[in-house]
Each structure stands twice: as C-alpha cells, then as structure tokens.
Design an enzyme around this catalytic site. Structure first.
Site, mmCIF file in Angstrom:
data_model
loop_
_atom_site.group_PDB
_atom_site.id
_atom_site.type_symbol
_atom_site.label_atom_id
_atom_site.label_comp_id
_atom_site.label_asym_id
_atom_site.label_seq_id
_atom_site.Cartn_x
_atom_site.Cartn_y
_atom_site.Cartn_z
ATOM 1 N N ASP A 74 -2.260 6.430 -3.310
ATOM 2 C CA ASP A 74 -1.183 5.725 -2.572
ATOM 3 C C ASP A 74 -0.963 4.442 -3.769
ATOM 4 O OD1 ASP A 74 -3.452 4.177 -2.477
ATOM 5 O OD2 ASP A 74 -2.684 3.503 -0.455
ATOM 6 N N ASP A 104 -1.083 1.381 -4.090
ATOM 7 C CA ASP A 104 -1.954 0.347 -4.665
ATOM 8 C C ASP A 104 -3.282 0.968 -4.887
ATOM 9 O OD1 ASP A 104 -2.883 0.636 -1.991
ATOM 10 O OD2 ASP A 104 -3.251 -1.600 -1.961
ATOM 11 N N ASP A 121 -5.846 2.311 -3.442
ATOM 12 C CA ASP A 121 -7.098 1.960 -2.634
ATOM 13 C C ASP A 121 -7.525 3.132 -1.764
ATOM 14 O OD1 ASP A 121 -5.259 1.899 -0.537
ATOM 15 O OD2 ASP A 121 -5.869 -0.122 0.191
ATOM 16 N N SER A 145 0.946 -1.143 -0.180
ATOM 17 C CA SER A 145 0.025 0.164 0.155
ATOM 18 C C SER A 145 0.896 1.295 -0.126
ATOM 19 C CB SER A 145 -1.024 -0.221 1.378
ATOM 20 O OG SER A 145 -2.038 0.899 1.102
#
Length: 447
Positions: free
Chosen positions: A237, A239, A241, A100
């Site tokens: 960010d 990833d 999400d 992440s």
C-alpha cells in the site's frame, strides 16, 4: 473538539481537515507531552509520496522545534522504516506523515514512541488536550530546536530487511509499489534477494499514490502475473506497512492466508511461541477453523494493527495481523511491515519448495462480502443509537444464525461505516448486506 486520533493516527483531507495549522499544533503538542526534563528530545520524521506530505512535514517539524525538539527529516520512507529507525538509531520518538492506503487527497500523522511502538490511547488523549489548548511556546529563544535532513538513514533499514531474506534465483516475482513509499526502498531490497524482479507503479508524482494500484487495487497486478506467467505478485500500500499477494493463477492471497502460512511453518519448526496466532474480529472464519484443525490457539482483538501488537506484547505472542495485509513479526519488527512480510513469505516458499498456490491450500476461506458507506464523522455514533439500523442488523443476525456472522462498525481511519458478512450461502449474505447497507445509507449516509 472532536477526537482526532483514530485507530491509525490522525487522518483527513489535506488543507481541509488536516491543515498546516493543525500539523503545527500537533508538533507543538507532541513536544510538550513527550518532553524529558533531563534532555532535549530528538524526533525523527518521515513521509510518503503524496503531494501534501512535505508541506505537513515542514509544519510538524516547525511545531516540534518551536517547543525545543531537534528534528531529523528522513524524507520519503515506508512507515515501518520510521518505527525501525526510532528504535535502532536512538531517537526519542518518530512521526510518519501518511494516509496509508487512502487516495492522494488524504493525509495522516502517525506517532511512535522511543521503542518504535504506536502511542497508547492515553498519550494520544494528552496530545489532543494540548492541541485544544494551543498555548504559545514558553521556551527561550536559545532553546529552539534544530531541523535537519538526513535521507541516508533509510539505508540502515534497507540493509536490515535484506538480511532477513534469503537469496532466491528460481522465482519470477512482480511487485506493485502503489506509487508510494516502497518506490524508494523495494527495488534496492528485492534486487538483492531475487533474480530480475519487476516493479509496477513505481513512479510517484504526488497524486498517483494508490491510484488504481497497490494492495487495494489488485487488477493490474493480477493481469500482469497471468499474462506474463509469473510465479507470484506482491502489492504494497502507499506507506508499505501492509502487503497482499497474488498466486500464479491470479488468486488473491490476503492477510488471513499469510498468517496461516507463517503460523503453520513456525509450528512445524516448534517456533510458534505460546502456540498462538493473533488476528482480529474481522479475521475470516476459515482462519479460525484452520487454527482449530492444526491445534493452534487463535486470539482475536479489535480491528487495528495497534491492538494486535498490544495483545502480542501483553502475552508474548510472535505472529499476528489483519486480513488487509498488516502482518507483525514481533521478533523482527515493532509494527506491520509489507516488505518484511514479502521477504518472509518468499523465504517459506523457497524453503518448502512449494508454489504460493500450494502453500495457501492449507486454509479454506468462508465467503465474505463487505460494503463501505460514506457518512460524516460526527454521524458515526448513530450506528449505535438509531433504532432502525439496529433492528435491521439484529433481524439479519437472526436469519443467519450460526451459519456465519455480521460485523458493522465505524471506520477508525475514514468517514465510513463498514459492513462485513460471512457465511456459507453467498446469495443470502449478499442480500443481507444490501438490506443493512440500504438502511444505513437512508438514515445517516451522505446523500
């Protein structure tokens, strides 16, 4: 064995804590715990752009195949893409390799069930037990799973997101892609929705993910918006999400503002189901006050988007999220999705014919300060048992009284103790923050 799963999957430094051997065991354990006696499981696996991701994908896929699962590798995609494809392409589970917002040396493993939801704690505990046993696969050689690549699957996710947005020609928008997963999806999505969007930090090289860019490092985006007179900036960010926004003056519009903007827009349309917004114990007091002023119920959960979603599913709420920019639109997705959030906020700005700055004026944030203290994972429990730490926390709460609040907690994803204080008096809360952090650093901090 220490607990592997935190609030957002397994996470650690690649080749140190998160090794290929552990990843192989995770794959084998998932195959065993999630198995279906009536059919062979088909698992989807994706990853972000960090240098260790393909290595770990290969190890996990090998473990799954060794215990009889077929595996499809979708390549570099956002985490919510894996969640979406699992649910909408008839996979039996999904695995995302990503850490992440963390720097490149970290990586992680997130697991989704057949409905695109993160696994409940009990299933994660079963997987941990199987990892600890590490039994040799017992399947016959003719039952070994097949591993294949299909990098076109993400196109289905991209098309879905584009269809949730509206064509907007009158906004100048710049995106910071964090040199992460959104580098492969955001240009395709937002070039269809916006006129001439600009993309920063869009050339991942394996080690530059989240490196002074993305939603955790907003300075470059703020400067770009102000210097080039953009209407707003949007940062994802690693990833994708989560996302955060920057208005025309460079002010940060975080997840609490986003939630307020969305909730009020839904309420005006009589579409805020059960008249409730879901946040966490770390949601700013200003968001809670906003809800009270607008006759909206506020429900607070533990920190972690999985707990926000659990509350939403349990009580049939449709909007929830975290200050960090994890926003869940339950009617549109089964997890936090930064690109989806960006599209929905752009829709609202366009629909209400207001700037992001104007939209955000509906809520006033309380001053909030925070600090992260590095500790060893095994020392996190000292936070609850050390008398000196607890004494300084209780003393600080007595000083603050009902003018604010103090939250001290171990991170669920990193070797950190997080201290957050809110209140009207900025000087006071900064002093209390320093006092608490000093004691924790002395007692259990990494020297």
């Amino acid at each position: 064995m220490s607990k592997l799963f935190g609030t957002d999957g397994i996470r650690g430094i690649a080749n140190v804590e998160l090794t290929t051997n552990l990843a192989l065991k995770v794959g084998k354990a998932c195959a065993k715990v999630l198995k279906d006696e009536d059919k062979k499981l088909h698992i989807l696996i994706g990853c972000d752009t960090r240098i260790s991701s393909s290595m770990l994908v290969s190890a996990i896929a090998s473990g799954l195949a060794a215990n009889g699962c077929d595996v499809t590798n979708v390549g570099v995609v956002p985490t919510p893409c894996v969640s979406y494809l699992v649910k909408n392409s008839m996979f039996d589970a999904g695995i995302m390799v990503s850490a992440s917002h963390n720097s490149f040396e970290f990586n992680g493993i997130k697991i989704f069930d057949k409905n695109g939801l993160k696994l409940p704690d009990l299933i994660e505990e079963e997987i941990e037990k199987e990892i600890e046993k590490d039994e040799t696969p017992l399947i016959k050689y003719e039952e070994i799973g097949i591993i294949k690549d299909d990098f076109t699957l993400k196109d289905k996710y991209i098309s879905y997101l584009i269809n949730t947005g509206n064509k907007i020609d009158n906004l100048k928008v710049v995106f910071d892609l964090a040199n992460g997963s959104s580098s492969v999806t955001a240009p395709e999505i937002f070039n269809k929705v916006l006129k001439n969007p600009v993309f920063l930090s869009s050339k991942p090289n394996g080690i530059n993910i989240n490196d002074n860019c993305g939603s955790t490092h907003l300075d470059n985006l703020i400067n770009y918006v102000k210097k080039n007179k953009f209407d707003l900036g949007i940062a994802f960010d690693g990833d994708a999400d989560r996302c955060l926004f920057v208005d025309e003056d460079g002010n940060i519009i975080d997840g609490d503002y986003i939630l307020a903007i969305v909730a009020l827009n839904l309420k005006k349309k009589n579409k805020l189901k059960n008249n409730t917004l879901v946040g966490t114990i770390l949601s700013n007091l200003g968001l809670i006050k906003f809800c009270n002023e607008n006759d909206i119920n506020f429900s607070a959960t533990k920190v972690g988007d999985r707990y926000v979603l659990e509350e939403m599913l349990l009580k049939d709420y449709i909007i929830g999220g975290e200050q960090s920019g994890h926003i869940i639109f339950k009617e549109l997705a089964t997890t936090g999705d930064g690109e989806l959030t960006a599209l929905q906020i752009l829709n609202i700005i366009n629909e209400e014919n207001k700037s992001l700055k104007e939209c955000s004026k509906i809520m006033k944030k309380y001053p909030q300060v925070s600090k992260n203290i590095k500790v060893k994972n095994e020392d996190k429990k000292e936070l609850f048992t050390n008398d000196e730490i607890n004494n300084i926390i209780n003393k600080s709460k007595d000083i603050l009284k009902d003018t604010g609040r103090i939250i001290v907690r171990p991170s669920g994803t990193e070797p950190l103790i997080r201290v957050m204080i809110e209140g009207n008096d900025l000087d006071l809360i900064n002093q209390l923050l320093n006092d608490i952090a000093h004691v924790i650093e002395n007692k259990i901090g990494i020297k």
